[in-house]
Write an enzyme that holds these catalytic residues in place. Structure first.
Site, PDB file in Angstrom:
ATOM      1  N   ASP A 221       0.851  -1.189   0.000  1.00  0.00           N
ATOM      2  CA  ASP A 221       0.000   0.000   0.000  1.00  0.00           C
ATOM      3  C   ASP A 221       0.883   1.235   0.000  1.00  0.00           C
ATOM      4  O   ASP A 221       1.969   1.233   0.592  1.00  0.00           O
ATOM      5  CB  ASP A 221      -0.900   0.018   1.240  1.00  0.00           C
ATOM      6  CG  ASP A 221      -2.154  -0.814   1.030  1.00  0.00           C
ATOM      7  OD1 ASP A 221      -2.609  -0.892  -0.122  1.00  0.00           O
ATOM      8  OD2 ASP A 221      -2.656  -1.380   2.010  1.00  0.00           O
TER       9      ASP A 221
ATOM     10  N   SER B  15     -16.687   5.146   1.647  1.00  0.00           N
ATOM     11  CA  SER B  15     -16.808   3.775   1.151  1.00  0.00           C
ATOM     12  C   SER B  15     -15.793   3.570   0.033  1.00  0.00           C
ATOM     13  O   SER B  15     -15.580   4.465  -0.797  1.00  0.00           O
ATOM     14  CB  SER B  15     -18.224   3.521   0.617  1.00  0.00           C
ATOM     15  OG  SER B  15     -18.257   2.367  -0.184  1.00  0.00           O
ATOM     16  N   ALA B  16     -15.175   2.399   0.008  1.00  0.00           N
ATOM     17  CA  ALA B  16     -14.206   2.103  -1.045  1.00  0.00           C
ATOM     18  C   ALA B  16     -14.874   2.060  -2.414  1.00  0.00           C
ATOM     19  O   ALA B  16     -14.214   2.256  -3.440  1.00  0.00           O
ATOM     20  CB  ALA B  16     -13.513   0.768  -0.758  1.00  0.00           C
TER      21      ALA B  16
ATOM     22  N   ASP C  11     -15.762  13.055   9.821  1.00  0.00           N
ATOM     23  CA  ASP C  11     -14.609  12.266   9.364  1.00  0.00           C
ATOM     24  C   ASP C  11     -13.542  12.259  10.459  1.00  0.00           C
ATOM     25  O   ASP C  11     -12.895  13.280  10.715  1.00  0.00           O
ATOM     26  CB  ASP C  11     -14.045  12.874   8.073  1.00  0.00           C
ATOM     27  CG  ASP C  11     -12.941  12.024   7.453  1.00  0.00           C
ATOM     28  OD1 ASP C  11     -12.482  11.075   8.110  1.00  0.00           O
ATOM     29  OD2 ASP C  11     -12.539  12.318   6.306  1.00  0.00           O
TER      30      ASP C  11
ATOM     31  N   THR D 111     -17.841   3.967  -3.300  1.00  0.00           N
ATOM     32  CA  THR D 111     -18.261   5.310  -3.700  1.00  0.00           C
ATOM     33  C   THR D 111     -17.084   6.277  -3.739  1.00  0.00           C
ATOM     34  O   THR D 111     -17.106   7.258  -4.473  1.00  0.00           O
ATOM     35  CB  THR D 111     -19.310   5.863  -2.727  1.00  0.00           C
ATOM     36  OG1 THR D 111     -18.722   6.028  -1.425  1.00  0.00           O
ATOM     37  CG2 THR D 111     -20.501   4.914  -2.622  1.00  0.00           C
TER      38      THR D 111
ATOM     39  N   MET E 281     -16.279   8.406  -1.573  1.00  0.00           N
ATOM     40  CA  MET E 281     -16.744   9.712  -1.095  1.00  0.00           C
ATOM     41  C   MET E 281     -17.155   9.595   0.366  1.00  0.00           C
ATOM     42  O   MET E 281     -17.446   8.511   0.865  1.00  0.00           O
ATOM     43  CB  MET E 281     -17.964  10.189  -1.900  1.00  0.00           C
ATOM     44  CG  MET E 281     -17.705  10.541  -3.345  1.00  0.00           C
ATOM     45  SD  MET E 281     -19.198  11.253  -4.103  1.00  0.00           S
ATOM     46  CE  MET E 281     -20.378   9.896  -3.912  1.00  0.00           C
ATOM     47  N   SER E 282     -17.179  10.742   1.025  1.00  0.00           N
ATOM     48  CA  SER E 282     -17.781  10.855   2.350  1.00  0.00           C
ATOM     49  C   SER E 282     -18.368  12.260   2.441  1.00  0.00           C
ATOM     50  O   SER E 282     -18.157  13.084   1.543  1.00  0.00           O
ATOM     51  CB  SER E 282     -16.735  10.631   3.460  1.00  0.00           C
ATOM     52  OG  SER E 282     -15.731  11.637   3.411  1.00  0.00           O
TER      53      SER E 282
END
EC number: 7.2.2.6
Length: 687
Positions: free
Chosen positions: A315, A384-385, A352, A387, A389-390
């Site tokens: 990663d 969400s992985a 967040d 979407t 977005m938050s």
């Protein structure tokens, strides 16, 4: 002068080593038990030979007419040397095991039966012994308590002292709902506030229990490489046994009968006793080196697999970069002002709790932004992985989002909005700086871009260069866009990268590499990493990660340092290099021992002309070869335990180097040593 209490006295490394060696000597004799000795077929054969030579020492004519006082002394010396060979081999293994047991004792000291506050289904709390806790039980711990079992934090927030496990004195903040801070380990101590924990391990199966079993060697099983090498050594031993068995008829035919003690001496000198005596020690020491590095491996197979790794999947965040990307700048688009962008960015990040989210809030507040509504009436939208977005939904129906630029574009278009070229230019500008651009919008209107800054870890490029020289390919996985990913990949020096990666992409890249016959290693800490960790040949989970990640991986890094995967690969390669080097040395030794004993045995037949070392006599040649054969085992114990010095070379380069140093050296060294020992034996009048 008063002495400090025993608990406060410091033990010097010298004192610890003395205790370790004392226990190892005791274990050397315990391992003479045939039930234990038979696990090492090469050394077990030497042990049988020792018993036979002891019998012919007591009665030299037991297997032939060799009944004289000189023969009795010679047989006795052979018995003593063979017995020493067995003890030295046992000692090598016992020292390696002793180091693991010492670490297990230290871990065991951190584990104690404690009283746990079990939360009953009706909400009441009952005090029970920690050994009675089961998986899915809920417990409460308060400041000063030792956490009684492994678990996941489901309530509260507290600082936990994990120094008993990791050695790191700084406390760690634990809270529910995050991948990196919700997992706790039994045996650690809570130093502030309180937590509610769901137990994730049954009694005796906790993290410390597994650590104790593994480092102590109670669950150690031979690795495939070790099993293959053991079989090879057993076959070589059987071949030499057949050869030696055919020698008495030949010797009698040329009227040069050979005693059973001499035949056993020849057999022991020719079979690979050196690597046979050190093989277990090398494997145990490899596990020990990994555990000393604060990594717990579930098996020796995992450690060994590290040495054969072809591909590293890493990663970006926390491994290649320092992690925790921080908000560096707000960049307005579509005619909006900086204050408007800061305000929308603040609202989008109110729920967040990630370091990135907190940094966005901090930067917005520094620019004078503040929430002008009741936060309790708003709804947080988690990242969400899928979407990518938050954001935050206000009670007025207004939707505010932040996330990947492509994701925000799709969101805005779904609300009937348009996307300007201004956004694309800003997106490319941030990406080419190596940063991560996040777009922010309100409904169908994009306000601007948040510039999240990534910092490459110092020295990481050199580490990847080292991997490349060893023939290992590195692949970076990141959720960043193509441009940002390419900039980071080029700066870090990885061989390949996959941008905008999803959890499914991680598994796919691992399977693709494995389909090409490669062994793959990767790191992870989140629940979404668990499938990829399970798929990888070597999966390293962070200790700060989720229980799912730990269970899926076959290694756990107690320091939660993702870059340690590179060091683990180095340890695995060192294990294989050490095993190969000492095997090469052991087999090469046979050449000198052959030229020492064979010519001496058949000196009267003319074969003695091959006595190129000019050894004093038949008995001196045999004793010298056996003494060298015995002494070389303890001489190589430090190398077996510490490992051959690792060098970043390809497999072919390593093979050439080992053949030169341990192959050629293994041929030359015994010629010199046996000659010196022969001179000493002759001077002492032993032969």
């Amino acid at each position: 002068m008063n002495k400090p209490p025993r608990s406060q006295r410091k033990h010097t490394p010298k004192a610890k080593n003395q205790g370790l060696y004392t226990r190892a000597i005791k274990q050397s004799f315990i391992k003479l038990n045939p039930k234990i000795a038979i696990k090492n077929p090469v050394i077990f054969l030497v042990w049988i030979g020792t018993i036979i030579t002891l019998l012919v020492t007591i009665n030299p004519s037991l297997f032939g007419n060799f009944n004289d006082s000189n023969e009795r002394l010679f047989n006795g010396l052979i018995t003593l040397i063979l017995f020493s060979t067995v003890l030295f081999a046992n000692f090598a293994e016992a020292v390696a095991e002793g180091r693991g047991k010492a670490q297990a004792d230290a871990l065991r000291a951190t584990k104690s039966d404690t009283i746990a506050r079990l939360i009953l289904p009706n909400g009441l709390i009952k005090e029970v012994n920690s050994t009675s806790l089961k998986r899915d039980d809920q417990i409460k711990v308060i400041a000063g308590d030792i956490i009684p079992a492994d678990g996941e934090v489901i309530g509260g927030m507290a600082s936990v002292d994990e120094s008993a496990i990791t050695g790191e004195s700084a406390p760690v903040l634990k809270q529910p709902g995050t991948d990196i801070a919700s997992s706790v380990t039994g045996g650690t101590r809570i130093i502030s506030d309180e937590l509610v924990i769901r137990v994730t391990a049954d009694p005796g199966k906790g993290f410390i229990d597994r650590m104790i079993s593994l480092v102590e060697g109670a669950q150690r099983s031979k690795t495939p490489n070790e099993i293959a090498l053991t079989v090879l050594l057993a076959v070589l031993t059987q071949v030499f046994l057949i050869v030696i068995a055919t020698m008495p008829p030949i010797a009698n035919y040329v009227d040069n009968p050979v005693s059973i003690a001499v035949l056993i001496s020849l057999l022991v000198a020719l079979i690979p006793t050196t690597i046979g005596g050190l093989l277990s020690a090398i494997g145990i020491a490899g596990m020990d080196r990994v555990s000393q590095f604060n990594v717990i491996a579930t098996s020796g197979r995992a450690v060994e697999a590290c040495g054969d790794i072809n591909t590293l999947v890493l990663d970006k965040t926390g491994t290649i970069t320092l992690g925790n990307r921080l908000a560096e700048e707000f960049i307005p688009v579509n005619g909006h002002t900086l204050a408007e962008v800061a305000n929308i960015a603040l609202i989008s990040s109110l729920f967040d709790e990630t370091p990135e989210g907190r940094s966005i809030v901090d930067l917005a507040q520094q620019l004078g932004s503040q929430a002008d509504f009741d936060i309790n009436t708003a709804t947080g939208i988690e990242f969400s992985a899928r979407t990518r977005m938050s954001g935050t939904d206000l009670d007025t129906g207004i939707e505010i989002r932040k996330g990947a630029v492509d994701a925000i574009k799709g969101f805005v278009r779904s609300r009937g909005g348009n996307v300007s070229n201004d956004l694309d230019r800003t997106y490319e500008k941030v990406s080419r700086l190596g940063g991560t651009p996040l777009a922010v919008c309100q409904g169908d209107d994009i306000y601007g871009v948040i510039y999240l800054k990534d910092i490459i870890k110092p020295g990481i490029r050199e580490r990847f260069d080292q991997m490349r020289r060893m023939g290992i390919r590195t692949i970076m996985l990141t959720g960043d866009n193509q441009i940002t990913a390419s900039v980071i990949a080029q700066e870090a020096g990885v061989d390949d990268f996959i941008a905008e990666a999803t959890p499914e992409d991680k598994i796919e890249v691992i399977r693709r590499e494995q389909a090409e016959g490669k062994l793959v290693a990767m790191t992870g800490d989140g629940t979404n990493d668990a499938p990829a960790l399970a798929q990888a040949n070597v999966g390293v989970a962070m200790n700060s990660g989720t229980q799912a990640a730990k269970e899926a991986a076959n290694m756990v890094d107690l320091d939660s340092d993702p870059t340690k995967l590179i060091d683990i690969v180095t340890i695995g390669k060192q294990l294989l290099i050490t095993r190969g080097a000492l095997t090469t040395f052991s087999i090469a030794n046979d050449v000198a021992k052959y030229f020492a004993i064979i010519p001496a045995i058949f000196a009267s037949t003319g074969i003695g002309a091959l006595n190129i070392m000019d050894l004093s006599s038949t008995q001196s040649a045999i004793l010298s070869a056996l003494i060298y054969n015995a002494l070389i085992i303890p001489a190589l114990i430090p190398i077996a335990l510490k490992g051959v010095k690792f060098r970043a070379l390809t497999a072919d380069q390593l093979l050439q180097r080992n053949i030169l140093i341990y192959g050629l050296g293994g041929v030359i060294a015994p010629f010199i040593a046996i000659k010196v020992i022969d001179m000493m034996v002759s001077a002492a009048g032993l032969a």
